[in-house]
Design an enzyme around this catalytic site. Structure first.
Site, mmCIF file in Angstrom:
data_model
loop_
_atom_site.group_PDB
_atom_site.id
_atom_site.type_symbol
_atom_site.label_atom_id
_atom_site.label_comp_id
_atom_site.label_asym_id
_atom_site.label_seq_id
_atom_site.Cartn_x
_atom_site.Cartn_y
_atom_site.Cartn_z
ATOM 1 N N SER A 261 0.843 -1.200 0.000
ATOM 2 C CA SER A 261 0.000 0.000 0.000
ATOM 3 C C SER A 261 0.874 1.244 0.000
ATOM 4 O O SER A 261 2.078 1.177 0.212
ATOM 5 C CB SER A 261 -0.893 0.000 1.233
ATOM 6 N N LYS A 262 0.204 2.359 -0.183
ATOM 7 C CA LYS A 262 0.895 3.647 -0.201
ATOM 8 C C LYS A 262 1.672 3.842 1.099
ATOM 9 O O LYS A 262 2.784 4.338 1.104
ATOM 10 C CB LYS A 262 -0.160 4.736 -0.379
ATOM 11 N N ARG A 263 1.072 3.393 2.194
ATOM 12 C CA ARG A 263 1.728 3.581 3.501
ATOM 13 C C ARG A 263 3.056 2.840 3.600
ATOM 14 O O ARG A 263 3.978 3.297 4.261
ATOM 15 C CB ARG A 263 0.792 3.156 4.625
#
Ligand code: GLU
Length: 508
Positions: A261-263
């Site tokens: 994910s982006k995180r």
């Protein structure tokens, strides 16, 4: 076999991350290997999730990677429009066909009413499903008479249309990656295929478009596998042939635990997007591979290897080689771990293949951005630095001394290696260098060795003292090459100026 036609069908809900671009690439490789076409279709039926600029971002990302679609929103083609919000009338026609043939029905249940059902079921520790077991007790056109239904429609009462999923059917999805995957239709519910806002849902629009656009193979992410039986059931309801499917493995976090994910990118310090993205609402900026300094060919190679391998040792492929080698049967079933170190390694391989001239011109651009205009020969800098870095921008960050006198010195190294006699040695060598006829690496090396011999000075002590004085650092390419590149005046200036600074740091 009819012509191979595949599509990449993103929803413009934000920037596409590496996984989305990989899906686009695999579609492209599959089609090109078989002489087919690849289509870009924008699936924007969910208007609540529409994000300004996302469509442009998708096109720009793919073009940056070095490939493009044959048909699509930006290209036109014989099967347009290629944006679902422009195809509303088409879906209504096909929706009506399903309703007329008793394959779909109007449902007038309000969200509140359905919520009550959900809560009731929860109270009995069950999950409410709108399906063959409940539809006969709900507010829909299966229960209501034709007249009642028509009355409600005439009154403009909001409705959805649901697909009538027949229970106890074995639905087979023919998947090129996973083989035949079978689903029991009793596990599925009566999915909404048309919403109260007058838009089809993804499922209906996707199936109608794939059919009308003559899509032969649907290649998409694994997250869509659970929707595939509904799609197959829709094809059957329309009496259309279903395309073949391929559901690509998920991209996983570097530790393999869960979806990338982006995180993960933010936490791990690596981009998960091809291009930088500025969120139009929040203004938040997400990093991109392009802006990080990756070569597009390297990025393409990185994503190609996420979930596919040719079954040989070869890892470096250009686009044409990928087309030749790509085989969808060799795409793995299990998730592909994203490895940021491997990504850097790929970029390094591509950097090493570049000519010194090309690297030099990229370094010039990088320096300009940093406000540096240097007289040094950047081709020589590239020659001596390219095997030591993974990115063009690393040349400045790891060898700033080519362009500026050292501002920071490696104090640890000074404490360890700068001896009492070092200052004197450096100043004496500075004299020697001053008298070298032509300021070349070979002449400097010869003069240096000569000095050591005549004065009984050890190589190690003298070399590190010189290196610290000229570069501030304890390591790097050949010092004589560095001296030749920065030139006589600059070398001599540094030798005298640095000594004083180093002496102070040594004592501190
Ligand atoms: N619109 C879907 C997405 O956003 C496409 C799924 C498909 O390819 O069928 O990923």
């Amino acid at each position: 076999m009819s012509k191979v036609r595949v599509r990449y069908a993103p929803s413009p809900t934000g920037p596409q991350h590496v996984g989305g671009i990989r899906t686009a690439l695999y579609n492209y490789l599959f089609a090109k290997k078989l002489g087919g076409d690849v289509i870009l279709r924008i699936e924007d039926t969910d208007q609540t999730r529409f994000v300004e600029g996302a469509e442009k971002y998708i096109i720009e990302s793919v073009q940056w990677c070095g490939f493009d679609f044959d048909e699509g929103v930006h290209k036109g083609g014989d099967y347009g429009p290629y944006k679902q919000s422009e195809r509303k009338d088409i879906y209504v026609t096909y929706l009506q066909q399903l309703i007329d043939n008793d394959k779909a029905y109007y449902a007038f249940d309000t969200p509140d009413e359905l919520n009550v059902k959900r809560l009731e079921a929860e109270g009995e520790k069950k999950v409410f499903k709108y399906d063959s077991s409940t539809r006969n007790y709900l507010r829909n056109s299966i229960v209501f008479s034709k007249e009642e239904t028509q009355n409600l429609l005439n009154q403009g009462i909001p409705y959805t249309v649901r697909f009538k999923m027949e229970p106890n059917q074995n639905i087979l999805v023919d998947d090129m990656v996973r083989g035949t995957v079978s689903f029991n239709s009793s596990e599925l519910d009566d999915k909404i295929i048309y919403k109260s806002d007058g838009m089809p849902t993804y499922h209906l629009a996707n199936v109608v478009d794939d059919h009308l656009m003559k899509i032969s193979h649907v290649i998409r992410g694994e997250e869509w596998l659970p929707s595939a039986p509904l799609h197959v059931a829709l094809y059957q309801a329309f009496e259309w042939d279903s395309p073949k499917f391929a559901h690509l493995p998920l991209l996983l976090k570097p530790n393999g635990k869960g979806k990338l994910s982006k995180r993960d990118g933010d936490a791990g310090g690596f981009p998960v997007f091809p291009l930088e993205w500025k969120d139009p609402k929040t203004g938040d900026v997400s990093r991109g591979y392009r802006e990080e300094g990756y070569y597009p060919e390297a990025f393409l190679n990185i994503i190609a290897m996420l979930g596919w391998n040719p079954g040989t040792e070869q890892e470096i492929f250009n686009l044409n080689e990928l087309i030749q080698a790509f085989d969808i049967q060799k795409v793995g079933k299990s998730g592909a771990k994203f490895d940021p170190d491997k990504a850097k390694w790929f970029n390094q391989q591509y950097l090493w293949q570049k000519s010194n001239e090309k690297i030099a011109s990229d370094v010039r651009i990088d320096l300009k951005k940093r406000g540096i205009d240097t007289p040094v020969n950047l081709i020589s800098v590239a020659e001596h630095m390219k095997e030591r870095v993974s990115f063009v921008k690393d040349i400045y960050s790891s060898a700033q001394y080519f362009f500026e006198s050292p501002r920071d010195f490696d104090v640890k190294m000074i404490k360890k290696k700068w001896k009492n006699q070092s200052a004197q040695i450096v100043l004496e060598i500075s004299q020697v260098f001053e008298n070298v006829s032509e300021f070349t690496a070979a002449n400097l090396e010869a003069a240096f060795k000569n000095y050591l011999e005549n004065n009984g000075v050890g190589f190690g002590v003298a070399m590190i003292a010189l290196r610290l004085s000229i570069t501030g650092l304890g390591g790097g390419p050949s010092l004589f090459n560095i001296a030749e590149i920065i030139g006589k005046t600059e070398t001599l200036k540094r030798l005298t100026e640095s000594v004083q600074q180093i002496e102070i740091l040594k004592e501190a």
